[in-house]
Design a protein around this motif. Structure first.
Motif, PDB file in Angstrom:
ATOM      1  N   GLY A  27      27.640  36.486  14.790  1.00  0.00           N
ATOM      2  CA  GLY A  27      28.039  36.839  16.010  1.00  0.00           C
ATOM      3  C   GLY A  27      28.835  36.008  16.994  1.00  0.00           C
ATOM      4  O   GLY A  27      28.885  34.678  16.701  1.00  0.00           O
ATOM      5  N   THR A  28      29.272  36.370  17.791  1.00  0.00           N
ATOM      6  CA  THR A  28      30.128  35.778  18.922  1.00  0.00           C
ATOM      7  C   THR A  28      29.507  35.892  20.443  1.00  0.00           C
ATOM      8  O   THR A  28      28.986  37.031  20.788  1.00  0.00           O
ATOM      9  CB  THR A  28      31.323  35.903  18.976  1.00  0.00           C
ATOM     10  OG1 THR A  28      31.613  37.223  19.238  1.00  0.00           O
ATOM     11  CG2 THR A  28      31.793  35.813  17.411  1.00  0.00           C
ATOM     12  N   PHE A  29      29.742  35.016  21.218  1.00  0.00           N
ATOM     13  CA  PHE A  29      29.501  35.329  22.701  1.00  0.00           C
ATOM     14  C   PHE A  29      30.688  34.571  23.714  1.00  0.00           C
ATOM     15  O   PHE A  29      31.056  33.380  23.348  1.00  0.00           O
ATOM     16  CB  PHE A  29      28.090  34.810  23.126  1.00  0.00           C
ATOM     17  CG  PHE A  29      27.836  34.589  24.628  1.00  0.00           C
ATOM     18  CD1 PHE A  29      27.412  36.026  25.071  1.00  0.00           C
ATOM     19  CD2 PHE A  29      27.812  33.732  25.481  1.00  0.00           C
ATOM     20  CE1 PHE A  29      27.109  36.231  26.524  1.00  0.00           C
ATOM     21  CE2 PHE A  29      27.375  33.713  26.699  1.00  0.00           C
ATOM     22  CZ  PHE A  29      27.095  34.835  27.144  1.00  0.00           C
ATOM     23  N   ASN A  73      30.142  30.888  18.889  1.00  0.00           N
ATOM     24  CA  ASN A  73      29.989  31.715  17.468  1.00  0.00           C
ATOM     25  C   ASN A  73      28.616  31.167  17.041  1.00  0.00           C
ATOM     26  O   ASN A  73      27.938  30.292  17.151  1.00  0.00           O
ATOM     27  CB  ASN A  73      30.987  31.138  16.725  1.00  0.00           C
ATOM     28  CG  ASN A  73      32.283  31.419  17.271  1.00  0.00           C
ATOM     29  OD1 ASN A  73      32.490  32.324  18.132  1.00  0.00           O
ATOM     30  ND2 ASN A  73      33.872  30.897  16.474  1.00  0.00           N
ATOM     31  N   VAL A 118      19.357  34.741  21.970  1.00  0.00           N
ATOM     32  CA  VAL A 118      19.817  34.616  20.765  1.00  0.00           C
ATOM     33  C   VAL A 118      18.578  35.072  19.827  1.00  0.00           C
ATOM     34  O   VAL A 118      18.474  34.837  18.765  1.00  0.00           O
ATOM     35  CB  VAL A 118      20.187  33.385  20.291  1.00  0.00           C
ATOM     36  CG1 VAL A 118      21.511  33.075  20.893  1.00  0.00           C
ATOM     37  CG2 VAL A 118      19.221  32.329  20.441  1.00  0.00           C
ATOM     38  N   GLY A 156      22.917  37.870  15.725  1.00  0.00           N
ATOM     39  CA  GLY A 156      24.047  38.524  15.343  1.00  0.00           C
ATOM     40  C   GLY A 156      24.520  39.471  16.786  1.00  0.00           C
ATOM     41  O   GLY A 156      25.860  40.059  16.889  1.00  0.00           O
ATOM     42  N   ASN A 157      23.888  39.333  17.786  1.00  0.00           N
ATOM     43  CA  ASN A 157      24.284  39.902  18.927  1.00  0.00           C
ATOM     44  C   ASN A 157      23.644  39.149  20.370  1.00  0.00           C
ATOM     45  O   ASN A 157      22.917  39.606  21.162  1.00  0.00           O
ATOM     46  CB  ASN A 157      23.694  41.415  19.288  1.00  0.00           C
ATOM     47  CG  ASN A 157      24.067  42.118  20.409  1.00  0.00           C
ATOM     48  OD1 ASN A 157      25.154  42.220  20.767  1.00  0.00           O
ATOM     49  ND2 ASN A 157      23.275  42.948  20.968  1.00  0.00           N
ATOM     50  N   PRO A 158      24.293  37.888  20.540  1.00  0.00           N
ATOM     51  CA  PRO A 158      23.843  37.159  21.457  1.00  0.00           C
ATOM     52  C   PRO A 158      24.352  37.572  22.742  1.00  0.00           C
ATOM     53  O   PRO A 158      25.413  38.394  23.002  1.00  0.00           O
ATOM     54  CB  PRO A 158      24.536  35.784  21.325  1.00  0.00           C
ATOM     55  CG  PRO A 158      25.743  36.254  20.362  1.00  0.00           C
ATOM     56  CD  PRO A 158      25.242  37.310  19.696  1.00  0.00           C
ATOM     57  N   GLY A 159      23.410  37.616  23.990  1.00  0.00           N
ATOM     58  CA  GLY A 159      23.615  37.940  25.265  1.00  0.00           C
ATOM     59  C   GLY A 159      23.502  37.253  26.364  1.00  0.00           C
ATOM     60  O   GLY A 159      22.513  36.171  26.424  1.00  0.00           O
ATOM     61  N   ASN A 211      18.372  38.303  18.567  1.00  0.00           N
ATOM     62  CA  ASN A 211      19.149  38.729  17.509  1.00  0.00           C
ATOM     63  C   ASN A 211      20.506  37.967  17.320  1.00  0.00           C
ATOM     64  O   ASN A 211      21.352  38.134  18.100  1.00  0.00           O
ATOM     65  CB  ASN A 211      19.411  39.970  17.680  1.00  0.00           C
ATOM     66  CG  ASN A 211      20.373  40.808  16.565  1.00  0.00           C
ATOM     67  OD1 ASN A 211      20.551  39.899  15.542  1.00  0.00           O
ATOM     68  ND2 ASN A 211      20.654  41.940  16.599  1.00  0.00           N
TER      69      ASN A 211
END
Length: 276
Positions: free
Chosen positions: A32-34, A18, A90, A94-97, A92
């Motif tokens: 953001g969450t991953f 998180n 990370v 708010g939008n980790p990938g 961004n």
């Protein structure tokens, strides 16, 4: 594990991460969450009869650090226990990938007439592009009689890999790695009651790496990519099992230890001032 960078807090968990905005400390917000894209989660506590039956975990963030790429990307690197390291983009928050997951190369152990592959653990992580440094310790197998009371039965424990692993990710399509071990005379002689091997922490101050190193104190390496090398052990008087290392803002090193066999409260805290 936790990693705070400016006003952004990364909270690593088994199976995901998180990201929180702490710009207003009185009202932190989840931004953001991953989650593990393969949906892998641990059955916890682990139950296994042999170190070769250790269940393959999903993502686990034992320790974390950030790495800034020359192209502006920011990558979070997490140590995944027996599952290598995971890299999460990370840039961004708010939008980790998922950026990459680099799995541990197993060592080979001869047991009787069988050659069997055995993994080691990588917990501690520190980064400076293009290198990632992780702490490495031999994996042991534990029969968890009662995880939360700390009753373990160590089995099939062979101390064979203790030190650091260095990854070079300058070419992300062909990541290279190498192991740099401490001399065998410094290998741990036993496992602590809670069952964790050492080292499982790694801290960097300047061009030095510091690892908690079981009953021997703190192991020191110079941080120079694939030319890194073991430099020695900082022997702490009265040390039980060194459990953690943490750099301070002023270049010091906080080290905590505890009894190898005995109550958790039997511990010490040291402040070291590393020098050349």
């Amino acid at each position: 594990s936790l990693l705070l960078n400016d006003d952004i807090l990364y909270l690593g968990m088994i199976g995901g991460m998180n990201v929180y905005d702490l710009s207003n400390p009185c009202a932190p917000s989840l931004v953001g969450t991953f989650r593990d894209p393969a949906g892998r989660y641990w059955d916890y506590p682990q139950k296994c009869e042999s170190l070769y039956e250790w269940r393959v975990p999903g993502q686990e963030y034992q320790r974390m650090d950030l790495m800034d790429f020359p192209d502006g990307r920011r990558i979070l690197v997490g140590g995944c226990d027996t599952n290598g390291i995971i890299l999460v983009d990370v840039t961004n928050p708010g939008n980790p990938g998922l950026f990459d997951h680099i799995f541990t190369t197993p060592t080979v152990e001869i047991e009787g007439s069988d050659a069997r592959k055995k993994k080691y653990i990588e917990w501690g992580v520190c980064c400076e592009y293009p290198y990632i440094y992780t702490s490495v310790a031999s994996l042991h197998s534990l029969v968890h009689n009662d995880y939360f009371s700390g009753k373990y039965t160590p089995r099939n424990w062979t101390p064979d890999a203790y030190g650091i692993k260095v990854y070079d990710i300058s070419d992300t399509t062909a990541v290279r790695d190498t192991l740099i071990l401490v001399p065998r005379k410094f290998f741990p002689t036993h496992i602590a009651p809670e069952g964790d091997s050492c080292p499982n922490e790694i801290s960097r101050i300047g061009d030095k790496l510091y690892l908690n190193f079981s009953e021997y104190g703190v192991a020191v390496f110079n941080a120079d990519g694939f030319d890194s090398s073991f430099e020695g052990i900082i022997d702490l008087p009265g040390t039980g099992r060194v459990r953690c290392t943490c750099p301070t803002a002023k270049g010091g090193l906080v080290v905590g230890d505890g009894a190898i066999f005995g109550p958790w409260q039997d511990c010490n805290v040291y402040l070291l001032r590393p020098s050349d």
